[in-house]
Design a protein around this motif. Sequence first.
Motif, PDB file in Angstrom:
ATOM      1  N   ASP A  71     139.674 141.086  25.739  1.00  0.00           N
ATOM      2  CA  ASP A  71     139.015 142.309  26.219  1.00  0.00           C
ATOM      3  C   ASP A  71     139.255 143.432  25.213  1.00  0.00           C
ATOM      4  O   ASP A  71     140.395 143.715  24.839  1.00  0.00           O
ATOM      5  CB  ASP A  71     139.586 142.703  27.588  1.00  0.00           C
ATOM      6  CG  ASP A  71     138.910 143.933  28.152  1.00  0.00           C
ATOM      7  OD1 ASP A  71     137.906 143.787  28.858  1.00  0.00           O
ATOM      8  OD2 ASP A  71     139.397 145.057  27.862  1.00  0.00           O
ATOM      9  N   ASP A 124     141.595 146.329  26.467  1.00  0.00           N
ATOM     10  CA  ASP A 124     142.987 145.871  26.586  1.00  0.00           C
ATOM     11  C   ASP A 124     143.619 145.687  25.210  1.00  0.00           C
ATOM     12  O   ASP A 124     144.788 146.020  25.002  1.00  0.00           O
ATOM     13  CB  ASP A 124     143.056 144.549  27.358  1.00  0.00           C
ATOM     14  CG  ASP A 124     142.808 144.736  28.844  1.00  0.00           C
ATOM     15  OD1 ASP A 124     142.852 145.889  29.298  1.00  0.00           O
ATOM     16  OD2 ASP A 124     142.567 143.731  29.537  1.00  0.00           O
ATOM     17  N   MET A 182     138.366 133.350  31.603  1.00  0.00           N
ATOM     18  CA  MET A 182     138.499 134.792  31.824  1.00  0.00           C
ATOM     19  C   MET A 182     137.164 135.417  32.215  1.00  0.00           C
ATOM     20  O   MET A 182     137.114 136.339  33.045  1.00  0.00           O
ATOM     21  CB  MET A 182     139.053 135.461  30.564  1.00  0.00           C
ATOM     22  CG  MET A 182     140.493 135.095  30.260  1.00  0.00           C
ATOM     23  SD  MET A 182     141.628 135.421  31.636  1.00  0.00           S
ATOM     24  CE  MET A 182     141.526 137.214  31.723  1.00  0.00           C
ATOM     25  N   SER A 183     136.070 134.921  31.653  1.00  0.00           N
ATOM     26  CA  SER A 183     134.748 135.437  32.006  1.00  0.00           C
ATOM     27  C   SER A 183     134.439 135.168  33.475  1.00  0.00           C
ATOM     28  O   SER A 183     133.978 136.057  34.204  1.00  0.00           O
ATOM     29  CB  SER A 183     133.689 134.789  31.113  1.00  0.00           C
ATOM     30  OG  SER A 183     132.392 135.182  31.502  1.00  0.00           O
ATOM     31  N   SER A 218     136.690 134.505  35.816  1.00  0.00           N
ATOM     32  CA  SER A 218     137.676 135.236  36.626  1.00  0.00           C
ATOM     33  C   SER A 218     137.244 136.686  36.833  1.00  0.00           C
ATOM     34  O   SER A 218     137.380 137.237  37.931  1.00  0.00           O
ATOM     35  CB  SER A 218     139.055 135.192  35.957  1.00  0.00           C
ATOM     36  OG  SER A 218     139.560 133.887  35.913  1.00  0.00           O
ATOM     37  N   THR A 219     136.738 137.301  35.773  1.00  0.00           N
ATOM     38  CA  THR A 219     136.288 138.697  35.865  1.00  0.00           C
ATOM     39  C   THR A 219     135.140 138.829  36.850  1.00  0.00           C
ATOM     40  O   THR A 219     135.103 139.755  37.681  1.00  0.00           O
ATOM     41  CB  THR A 219     135.842 139.205  34.476  1.00  0.00           C
ATOM     42  OG1 THR A 219     136.936 139.108  33.565  1.00  0.00           O
ATOM     43  CG2 THR A 219     135.365 140.649  34.550  1.00  0.00           C
ATOM     44  N   THR A 266     146.826 131.174  34.880  1.00  0.00           N
ATOM     45  CA  THR A 266     145.463 131.717  34.974  1.00  0.00           C
ATOM     46  C   THR A 266     144.555 130.784  35.770  1.00  0.00           C
ATOM     47  O   THR A 266     143.769 131.243  36.620  1.00  0.00           O
ATOM     48  CB  THR A 266     144.879 131.937  33.568  1.00  0.00           C
ATOM     49  OG1 THR A 266     145.764 132.756  32.809  1.00  0.00           O
ATOM     50  CG2 THR A 266     143.517 132.609  33.632  1.00  0.00           C
ATOM     51  N   GLN A 317     144.856 139.039  26.749  1.00  0.00           N
ATOM     52  CA  GLN A 317     144.391 140.424  26.820  1.00  0.00           C
ATOM     53  C   GLN A 317     143.497 140.783  25.634  1.00  0.00           C
ATOM     54  O   GLN A 317     142.598 141.622  25.757  1.00  0.00           O
ATOM     55  CB  GLN A 317     145.588 141.378  26.866  1.00  0.00           C
ATOM     56  CG  GLN A 317     146.311 141.407  28.201  1.00  0.00           C
ATOM     57  CD  GLN A 317     147.456 142.400  28.183  1.00  0.00           C
ATOM     58  OE1 GLN A 317     148.609 142.035  28.057  1.00  0.00           O
ATOM     59  NE2 GLN A 317     147.126 143.673  28.297  1.00  0.00           N
ATOM     60  N   TYR A 322     136.407 138.333  40.462  1.00  0.00           N
ATOM     61  CA  TYR A 322     137.125 139.523  40.929  1.00  0.00           C
ATOM     62  C   TYR A 322     136.138 140.611  41.364  1.00  0.00           C
ATOM     63  O   TYR A 322     136.324 141.280  42.385  1.00  0.00           O
ATOM     64  CB  TYR A 322     138.032 140.036  39.812  1.00  0.00           C
ATOM     65  CG  TYR A 322     138.861 141.232  40.213  1.00  0.00           C
ATOM     66  CD1 TYR A 322     140.012 141.078  40.999  1.00  0.00           C
ATOM     67  CD2 TYR A 322     138.493 142.516  39.812  1.00  0.00           C
ATOM     68  CE1 TYR A 322     140.762 142.179  41.376  1.00  0.00           C
ATOM     69  CE2 TYR A 322     139.248 143.627  40.182  1.00  0.00           C
ATOM     70  CZ  TYR A 322     140.381 143.442  40.957  1.00  0.00           C
ATOM     71  OH  TYR A 322     141.128 144.535  41.338  1.00  0.00           O
ATOM     72  N   LYS A 323     135.044 140.774  40.598  1.00  0.00           N
ATOM     73  CA  LYS A 323     134.031 141.767  40.963  1.00  0.00           C
ATOM     74  C   LYS A 323     133.355 141.410  42.281  1.00  0.00           C
ATOM     75  O   LYS A 323     133.111 142.275  43.124  1.00  0.00           O
ATOM     76  CB  LYS A 323     132.982 141.881  39.853  1.00  0.00           C
ATOM     77  CG  LYS A 323     133.484 142.582  38.605  1.00  0.00           C
ATOM     78  CD  LYS A 323     132.379 142.656  37.554  1.00  0.00           C
ATOM     79  CE  LYS A 323     132.871 143.367  36.288  1.00  0.00           C
ATOM     80  NZ  LYS A 323     131.823 143.399  35.237  1.00  0.00           N
TER      81      LYS A 323
END
Length: 569
Positions: free
Chosen positions: A334, A337, A547-548, A550-551, A405, A331, A554-555
Motif C-alpha cells: 500500500d 502505508d 491483500m486485494s 482482504s481490502t 493473513t 504494508q 473489509y469494505k
Amino acid sequence: MSEMSEERMYYIRAILMYTDLTREVLFKVFKFLIKSEDIRHFLSSLEQQNKLLKLSKKHVITQSDYNLVSGQVLNLERFNISLLLKLVLNLCKDNIPKPQHGWESNLDLKDESLGADLLRLRDVRNKIIGHRADAKLSKAEYEKTWANIKAILLRVVELVDLQSSENFERRIDGYKQLNVDTENAEVKRVLDELLNYKTEHLQEKVEELIRRSQEFQEYFKTTPERFVRYIKLLFDGGRIVLCGILKTKLGDQDLSDFLESKKEMLIRNIDEKFIRCLYPQESCSDYKNWDVFLLASVLLLTCDDDLSQSDIMYVKRIKSARVNYAALALQCLDTDDFLTIWTDLITCLNHLSNNIAKDDKKQVEHLIERYKKKYEGGCDDEEYLKQLRESGDEVKTLNDVYNETISELKDMLNQMRQKDIKLKQEQVLEFKLLTTCENEEFKKIAEDLLETNLQASIQKLDQLSDSLRKETDKLVASIAAHPDVEVKQKCIILSCKCSTPGGLLHILDVTHGDRFRSTFRNIANELHYKYGYAFLIQGKCTLESVMSVSTMIYKCKSEYINHIYRNRF
C-alpha cells in the motif's frame, strides 16, 4: 529366477560391486588415516563429537546421519557409503593429499592422489545411484563404469592396505560372474538398501532446495521493489548508525574485553544463534559484521545508561523494523502505508546520526538519497532478502505473516457467509507455482512442461496423458470443484475467479490443504523420475491478491455494518 532385462542386470551387478567393495575400502581408508583400527573410539572422542555437531548444524551430514555417529553405542554396520565419505573427507581432510586443482575444482584425469580418488568415488555414487532414475546401464556404459570403479578401488587399496590388493582384484572380477536374481536374499538386501538410499538422498536434496528457496518469490507475485529499497536502507544505514554509537561507547576499550565483561548478561538475553557471532570460537568478533538486530540488542542491553530516552526509542524502532520485516513487506504493497514506514525509518536514522562521526553521518545521508529513488533492481537484491531469514526466534518470517493473513481472511469470509453478506464484484485469488531444482537447465525444462500440462488440464485437452498430467488434472479439478470458481492460467499463475464468500473459502481451503501439498510432492517425484534431479514444487496464493481481496472484504463488512446501524436509528 524372475525375468530381467540385460541392461537392468548390468546395473545391478555394478551396484552390488560398488556398494559392497567401496564401503569396505572406505573403512580401510578411515583406519589408515586415523592410524587406528578402532573407529568407534575415534568418533566417540569429545573433539570429534564437537566436529560432528558442527557438521550437522551446517547440514553437511543429515540429522539421521548425526544420530548414527553421536549415539553412545556406534553401529558401524549402518554406516553407508555416503556417510563414510563425508566422515573421511571432513574429519581427516588434513591427512589426505588434496587433488592437484584443489577440493572444489574439476579433477585432472591424470591426478591419482587419494583425495582425487575419494572424490571420484563420490561422483560415481551420484551418477549411478543418485541420478540414475531408470536403474539401467547399457553394455558400453556398464563396461566403462566397471573399469572406472575397479581402477579407483585398486589404487586406493594398494595405498592403504597393499597386502590385500591382489585378493581384492579377484573379488572385483568375481562380481562380473555373479548370478543376478532378484529373489536372491543378498541381491534383495542390496536393492532394498539402494531404494532406501535413493529415498534418503532425494529427501536430503529436497531439504537443501527448501533452504535455498527464495522466500519473497514464494509469497509475492513479484518482489516489492520499494520494500527492497527499504530493507537496503535499514541494513546499510541502520548498521552505520548503530556501529557508530557502539564505537563511541567502546572508546579505547577492546571489543573482546567489553563483550567478556557483559558475557553472562548477553548469553542470558540474546538468542543462541547470535551468541556465536558475539563469541566465535576461531576468530575475534567484529561488530561491523553483526546483523542490525544484534547491534540494536547489544546497545539496548549494555548502553542504556549512556543513551538518552529518545536515542533508546529510535534504537528500539530500528530493532522492531528488523523483527517485523515480514509485516512491513505486506504494508509496502500500500502506497500510503509504505510512505509511513519509510518516513519513520529516515527519522530514526537522522536522529541517531547526531551521535556518530561526521563522515559516517554523511554516508547515511547519501544512502537515504540513493534509496529514495525507484530503480530496476540490483544483483545484490537477493543477498539482502536472504539475510532477513537468517535471524533468531524473535523475528517473524513471511510464512508466519502469510499464515496469519490467510487465517484472518478466512475468518472474515466465514462471517460474511454466516450473515449472508454479498460480494460487490467478482474477486480473483492468484495462485503461484514455484519450481526449484538443483540444475537450472532442467528447472526451466520442468517449468515449461508443468505449464503445458496445467494448460492442458484447464482446457481438458487429450494430447497429454502421462503420470504428470494426472497430477495436474487433480490439482486443477480440486480448485474448480466449487461451482462458483473459474480457473485460468497465465504462465505459472493460476487465476481463480469467483463471486461468493463460499467460493473464496473453497479456494483457500483447497490450496492450503494436505491433499494439495501431496499433489505437489507427486509432481516433484514425477519430474525426478523423468529427469533424474531433485525438484521442489511449492505453491501459495500471492500476497498481492490476498491483500486485494482482504481490502475488498473489509469494505463490504464495514458498509454492511453501517447499513444495519442506519436502519436501526
